[in-house]
Design a protein around this motif. Sequence first.
Motif, PDB file in Angstrom:
ATOM      1  N   ARG A 298     -20.539   8.357   9.247  1.00 11.65           N
ATOM      2  CA  ARG A 298     -19.187   8.950   9.267  1.00 11.65           C
ATOM      3  C   ARG A 298     -18.319   8.351   8.161  1.00 11.65           C
ATOM      4  NH1 ARG A 298     -18.475  11.539  14.107  1.00 11.65           N
ATOM      5  NH2 ARG A 298     -19.782  10.754  15.785  1.00 11.65           N
ATOM      6  N   PRO A 299     -17.382   9.133   7.622  1.00 12.03           N
ATOM      7  CA  PRO A 299     -16.449   8.542   6.660  1.00 12.03           C
ATOM      8  C   PRO A 299     -15.649   7.427   7.341  1.00 12.03           C
ATOM      9  CG  PRO A 299     -16.225  10.945   6.734  1.00 12.03           C
ATOM     10  CD  PRO A 299     -17.110  10.554   7.875  1.00 12.03           C
ATOM     11  N   ARG A 300     -15.407   6.345   6.615  1.00 13.68           N
ATOM     12  CA  ARG A 300     -14.624   5.266   7.244  1.00 13.68           C
ATOM     13  C   ARG A 300     -13.144   5.377   6.914  1.00 13.68           C
ATOM     14  NH1 ARG A 300     -15.801  -0.371   3.902  1.00 13.68           N
ATOM     15  NH2 ARG A 300     -15.287   0.457   1.841  1.00 13.68           N
ATOM     16  N   ALA A 301     -12.823   6.190   5.925  1.00 14.57           N
ATOM     17  CA  ALA A 301     -11.405   6.356   5.567  1.00 14.57           C
ATOM     18  C   ALA A 301     -11.161   7.732   4.979  1.00 14.57           C
ATOM     19  CB  ALA A 301     -10.993   5.283   4.567  1.00 14.57           C
ATOM     20  N   THR A 302      -9.931   8.197   5.121  1.00 13.80           N
ATOM     21  CA  THR A 302      -9.486   9.474   4.533  1.00 13.80           C
ATOM     22  C   THR A 302      -8.223   9.193   3.738  1.00 13.80           C
ATOM     23  OG1 THR A 302     -10.284  10.623   6.473  1.00 13.80           O
ATOM     24  CG2 THR A 302      -8.751  11.830   5.110  1.00 13.80           C
TER      25      THR A 302
ATOM     26  N   ALA B 246      -9.018  -5.455  11.573  1.00 11.91           N
ATOM     27  CA  ALA B 246      -9.433  -6.705  12.223  1.00 11.91           C
ATOM     28  C   ALA B 246      -8.206  -7.417  12.766  1.00 11.91           C
ATOM     29  CB  ALA B 246     -10.168  -7.571  11.212  1.00 11.91           C
ATOM     30  N   GLY B 247      -7.721  -6.974  13.910  1.00 16.21           N
ATOM     31  CA  GLY B 247      -6.542  -7.603  14.516  1.00 16.21           C
ATOM     32  C   GLY B 247      -5.532  -6.560  14.945  1.00 16.21           C
ATOM     33  N   ASP B 248      -4.270  -6.964  14.975  1.00 13.01           N
ATOM     34  CA  ASP B 248      -3.183  -6.129  15.480  1.00 13.01           C
ATOM     35  C   ASP B 248      -2.883  -4.978  14.505  1.00 13.01           C
ATOM     36  OD1 ASP B 248      -0.892  -5.018  16.404  1.00 13.01           O
ATOM     37  OD2 ASP B 248       0.313  -6.858  16.341  1.00 13.01           O
ATOM     38  N   PRO B 249      -3.062  -3.690  14.935  1.00 13.49           N
ATOM     39  CA  PRO B 249      -2.798  -2.574  14.007  1.00 13.49           C
ATOM     40  C   PRO B 249      -1.323  -2.424  13.653  1.00 13.49           C
ATOM     41  CG  PRO B 249      -3.354  -1.756  16.193  1.00 13.49           C
ATOM     42  CD  PRO B 249      -3.516  -3.238  16.242  1.00 13.49           C
ATOM     43  N   ASP B 250      -0.456  -3.217  14.318  1.00 14.04           N
ATOM     44  CA  ASP B 250       0.963  -3.181  13.945  1.00 14.04           C
ATOM     45  C   ASP B 250       1.333  -4.319  12.991  1.00 14.04           C
ATOM     46  OD1 ASP B 250       1.414  -0.933  15.514  1.00 14.04           O
ATOM     47  OD2 ASP B 250       1.627  -2.165  17.317  1.00 14.04           O
ATOM     48  N   ASP B 251       0.379  -5.185  12.713  1.00  8.73           N
ATOM     49  CA  ASP B 251       0.642  -6.294  11.784  1.00  8.73           C
ATOM     50  C   ASP B 251       0.413  -5.787  10.362  1.00  8.73           C
ATOM     51  OD1 ASP B 251       0.101  -8.446   9.960  1.00  8.73           O
ATOM     52  OD2 ASP B 251      -0.028  -9.788  11.683  1.00  8.73           O
ATOM     53  N   GLU B 252       1.505  -5.737   9.582  1.00  5.34           N
ATOM     54  CA  GLU B 252       1.443  -5.100   8.248  1.00  5.34           C
ATOM     55  C   GLU B 252       0.405  -5.733   7.334  1.00  5.34           C
ATOM     56  OE1 GLU B 252       4.702  -4.122   5.930  1.00  5.34           O
ATOM     57  OE2 GLU B 252       5.518  -2.734   7.401  1.00  5.34           O
TER      58      GLU B 252
ATOM     59  N   GLU C 262       2.959   8.593  -3.104  1.00  5.88           N
ATOM     60  CA  GLU C 262       2.800   8.389  -1.662  1.00  5.88           C
ATOM     61  C   GLU C 262       1.446   8.921  -1.205  1.00  5.88           C
ATOM     62  OE1 GLU C 262       6.161   9.850   0.549  1.00  5.88           O
ATOM     63  OE2 GLU C 262       7.502   9.367  -1.104  1.00  5.88           O
ATOM     64  N   TRP C 263       0.921   8.300  -0.154  1.00  5.84           N
ATOM     65  CA  TRP C 263      -0.401   8.667   0.348  1.00  5.84           C
ATOM     66  C   TRP C 263      -0.424   8.597   1.868  1.00  5.84           C
ATOM     67  CZ3 TRP C 263      -3.959  10.015  -3.375  1.00  5.84           C
ATOM     68  CH2 TRP C 263      -3.665   9.628  -4.696  1.00  5.84           C
ATOM     69  N   LEU C 264      -1.317   9.375   2.440  1.00  2.52           N
ATOM     70  CA  LEU C 264      -1.615   9.222   3.860  1.00  2.52           C
ATOM     71  C   LEU C 264      -3.031   8.643   3.934  1.00  2.52           C
ATOM     72  CD1 LEU C 264      -0.384   9.925   6.686  1.00  2.52           C
ATOM     73  CD2 LEU C 264      -2.000  11.821   6.726  1.00  2.52           C
ATOM     74  N   VAL C 265      -3.161   7.515   4.597  1.00  2.00           N
ATOM     75  CA  VAL C 265      -4.476   6.875   4.731  1.00  2.00           C
ATOM     76  C   VAL C 265      -4.857   6.889   6.201  1.00  2.00           C
ATOM     77  CG1 VAL C 265      -5.843   4.805   4.297  1.00  2.00           C
ATOM     78  CG2 VAL C 265      -3.891   5.331   2.839  1.00  2.00           C
ATOM     79  N   GLY C 266      -6.005   7.461   6.493  1.00  2.37           N
ATOM     80  CA  GLY C 266      -6.500   7.450   7.876  1.00  2.37           C
ATOM     81  C   GLY C 266      -7.687   6.510   7.952  1.00  2.37           C
ATOM     82  N   ILE C 267      -7.645   5.571   8.879  1.00  4.67           N
ATOM     83  CA  ILE C 267      -8.807   4.693   9.029  1.00  4.67           C
ATOM     84  C   ILE C 267      -9.173   4.582  10.498  1.00  4.67           C
ATOM     85  CG2 ILE C 267      -8.759   3.267   6.950  1.00  4.67           C
ATOM     86  CD1 ILE C 267      -7.024   1.313   8.203  1.00  4.67           C
ATOM     87  N   ALA C 268     -10.452   4.351  10.730  1.00  2.00           N
ATOM     88  CA  ALA C 268     -10.894   4.194  12.113  1.00  2.00           C
ATOM     89  C   ALA C 268     -10.300   2.897  12.663  1.00  2.00           C
ATOM     90  CB  ALA C 268     -12.413   4.143  12.155  1.00  2.00           C
ATOM     91  N   PRO C 269      -9.787   2.924  13.909  1.00  2.00           N
ATOM     92  CA  PRO C 269      -9.115   1.741  14.460  1.00  2.00           C
ATOM     93  C   PRO C 269      -9.986   0.486  14.413  1.00  2.00           C
ATOM     94  CG  PRO C 269      -8.863   3.627  15.924  1.00  2.00           C
ATOM     95  CD  PRO C 269      -9.790   4.047  14.833  1.00  2.00           C
ATOM     96  N   GLU C 270     -11.313   0.652  14.535  1.00  2.00           N
ATOM     97  CA  GLU C 270     -12.159  -0.548  14.585  1.00  2.00           C
ATOM     98  C   GLU C 270     -12.256  -1.260  13.234  1.00  2.00           C
ATOM     99  OE1 GLU C 270     -13.093   2.552  15.382  1.00  2.00           O
ATOM    100  OE2 GLU C 270     -15.097   3.050  14.667  1.00  2.00           O
TER     101      GLU C 270
ATOM    102  N   ILE D 141      -6.073   6.275  13.305  1.00  2.00           N
ATOM    103  CA  ILE D 141      -4.756   5.733  12.932  1.00  2.00           C
ATOM    104  C   ILE D 141      -4.479   6.171  11.502  1.00  2.00           C
ATOM    105  CG2 ILE D 141      -3.269   3.709  12.764  1.00  2.00           C
ATOM    106  CD1 ILE D 141      -4.955   2.187  14.546  1.00  2.00           C
ATOM    107  N   SER D 142      -3.287   6.716  11.293  1.00  2.00           N
ATOM    108  CA  SER D 142      -2.902   7.143   9.942  1.00  2.00           C
ATOM    109  C   SER D 142      -1.666   6.359   9.512  1.00  2.00           C
ATOM    110  CB  SER D 142      -2.570   8.631   9.909  1.00  2.00           C
ATOM    111  OG  SER D 142      -3.664   9.382  10.375  1.00  2.00           O
ATOM    112  N   TYR D 143      -1.661   5.986   8.234  1.00  2.00           N
ATOM    113  CA  TYR D 143      -0.516   5.247   7.675  1.00  2.00           C
ATOM    114  C   TYR D 143       0.043   6.021   6.488  1.00  2.00           C
ATOM    115  CZ  TYR D 143      -2.276   1.402  10.492  1.00  2.00           C
ATOM    116  OH  TYR D 143      -2.695   0.630  11.547  1.00  2.00           O
ATOM    117  N   HIS D 144       1.337   6.139   6.461  1.00  2.00           N
ATOM    118  CA  HIS D 144       2.027   6.729   5.316  1.00  2.00           C
ATOM    119  C   HIS D 144       2.413   5.561   4.413  1.00  2.00           C
ATOM    120  CE1 HIS D 144       6.007   8.736   3.797  1.00  2.00           C
ATOM    121  NE2 HIS D 144       5.094   8.685   2.869  1.00  2.00           N
TER     122      HIS D 144
END
Length: 626
Positions: free
Chosen positions: A252-256, A282-288, A271-279, A223-226
């Motif tokens: 493994r890296p846990r974030a990029t 802790a909860g809904d990945p759509d909850d800001e 601005e940044w792009l953050v990639g994190i492993a979905p696991e 999952i990546s977030y801008h």
Amino acid sequence: MSVPVARAALLQPLEETSWPERTTVVIMGGGPVGLSAAIMLAQRGVEVLVLERRNFDYRFPRAHLLNVRTMEAFHDMGIADDIYALGPQNERWRKVAWYTTVSGSGAFDGMKIGEVPAWGGGADAVRYAEASPRAFANLPQLRLDPLLYAHAVATCPGRIRGMQEVVGVEQSADSVTVTVQDRAAGVTRCVDAQYLIAADGGRASAELLGVEMEGPRDIRESISYHISADLSMWSEPDALLTRFFHPAYGPRPRATLQALGPDTYDRTSREWLVGIAPELIAGDPDDEEIVKTAIRASLGMPADSAITIHSASRWFLNGTVARQFRVGRAFLVGDAAHKHPPTGGLGLNGGVQDVQNLCWKLAAVLSGHASDALLDSYELERRPIAAYYTAHSLENANRHAPIGAALGFDARDEAAGWEGLETFVSESPEGVAMRKRVGEEVDENALDYSQLGVEAGFRYWAGAFAPDGTTPAEDAGAVAYRPTTRPGSHLPHVWLTNSSEGDDTHVTSTRDLVQATGLTLFTSDAAQTAWRDAVLAVGSPMPIQILAVPRTEEAWAAVREIGDDGAVLVRPDATVGWRTDRLPHDPAGALRDAVAVILRGGDAPAVDPAETFLVRVRAAATTLAA
Ligand SMILES: Cc1cc2nc3c(=O)[nH]c(=O)nc-3n(C[C@H](O)[C@H](O)[C@H](O)COP(=O)(O)OP(=O)(O)OC[C@H]3O[C@@H](n4cnc5c(N)ncnc54)[C@H](O)[C@@H]3O)c2cc1C
């Protein structure tokens, strides 16, 4: 952000409200690859119609690294200068780093584990500059795509249509009919074309054309977030891309983290792009709020740091290559033909190079210069490269976990990871040995971030060129780039100081002298008369322009691999189509034969070169999935 486009229309404008029943080439998909194809075809006078299912609204950064071969193509398309102008204005981005966290109060927080120069930076600067007249660029798709769109609209007015989804494709011997759902007007219509370019990112074309994708898919999710965030507290001065390790997460890296500018691309980036492993969420990945907490924890940002989330993308690491790149009158290009992880930044780059390979051939066939057989060479040439890039990208994705493993990180034993960090910073013999091992694993990533051999040095194994009987030099590997004029290779770049126009001060790259719609014959001033006679005698269906390079051009003499009276025949995509060391006994006959081989697309090889790479794809995907 304003887009500096001032380009003349290359095709007859089409009323936005009118629909042609027939056009020459329909391009399905208005992503970067489809829009590049539209511009390249329009430049050659080929009528196009781009059908894009969405509305050309750009919300997610995606690709950003534009390698030197792509920048050469963008230069030919007239957009390279705009890209450089919108990208970083300094050199403080050509580096990749590995860290524990950005900041924090723990003993190991904010610690750098290693770094390598990247994309032509640092010690690589000289050899990148020697390999190409164009510099490596960095521009997130969020900004590149609108630029390509503006150029495509300017060069093909009225022919770039949004909210148009291709839902059906039918072919006959002499045409292809696409069924288009107008998502704005709610009507369905058909358009006939001579050819179809499927540049839909792999969404629908494989199914519509009945093409099987080979290789593993959905290997791992990301999952990546801008976001916008202030990271000025970070000690790292100028890494564009950073990966973060943590003992609790294993090797493994846990974030990029990737700087997105728009003004600076170092720690002062807004601005940044953050990639994190979905696991890690802790909860809904759509909850800001949940996502912000996960981002702060993964990067080690203070708990009260402000984050604004602009957009999110869930995507899978794939390793797929289409079994066919051509189905009758349809051609698969870009992500529709191959999908692999972004590690190596070869997706968009490979896609632009697909259409650079295809578009001159389509133009040559449509103008009667070549037979339809030339178009078969698109698959012969590009499919092995796609398989090669897919294997290499997956292998790149596997180069990070060995760094964590060398630190002693183990997902089942967090304590071992903390002990590893203690050792890493200690002056004990174990600490010295560990730093050496970690350093070696970090340096292995030159295969990704200094991969000039992959980006500039690839060659075609079979296709629209006349082999000269030489065996290829031993594979120089992913990093080294060795220029050669062996047929099937990219024409070597050197700066010519004396142009054939007799202007001593003129400095031009050999690559910029290649003709867009004809063949270019590089020879020397010593042999130009003989070759001119040969060209006249051949009467080639495709125009041949002679380029007589003065014998005083030592840089060219050093790379041309032919004698003064020899010749190198170059295709419009700067690929060498034929060469001869000396003036043959019958120059016209030799040239005629070579042109014939090029224009009929060459011969298929006995063994499919893609197979070796597909074996590597499966092996690398297995490691990545474990
Ligand atoms: C996080 C991330 C980072 C990346 N970084 C890099 C990088 O640094 N360098 C690099 O080279 N690559 C990178 N990539 C890959 C790159 O984004 C893709 O390879 C590239 O976007 C492919 O372009 P495309 O035009 O083939 O497909 P797409 O960009 O997917 O465009 C396809 C278009 O077709 C449209 N479409 C789909 N179906 C239809 C239909 N039926 N009818 C009409 N239109 C349709 C879609 O709406 C879309 O606009 C990255 C990808 C990700 C996810």
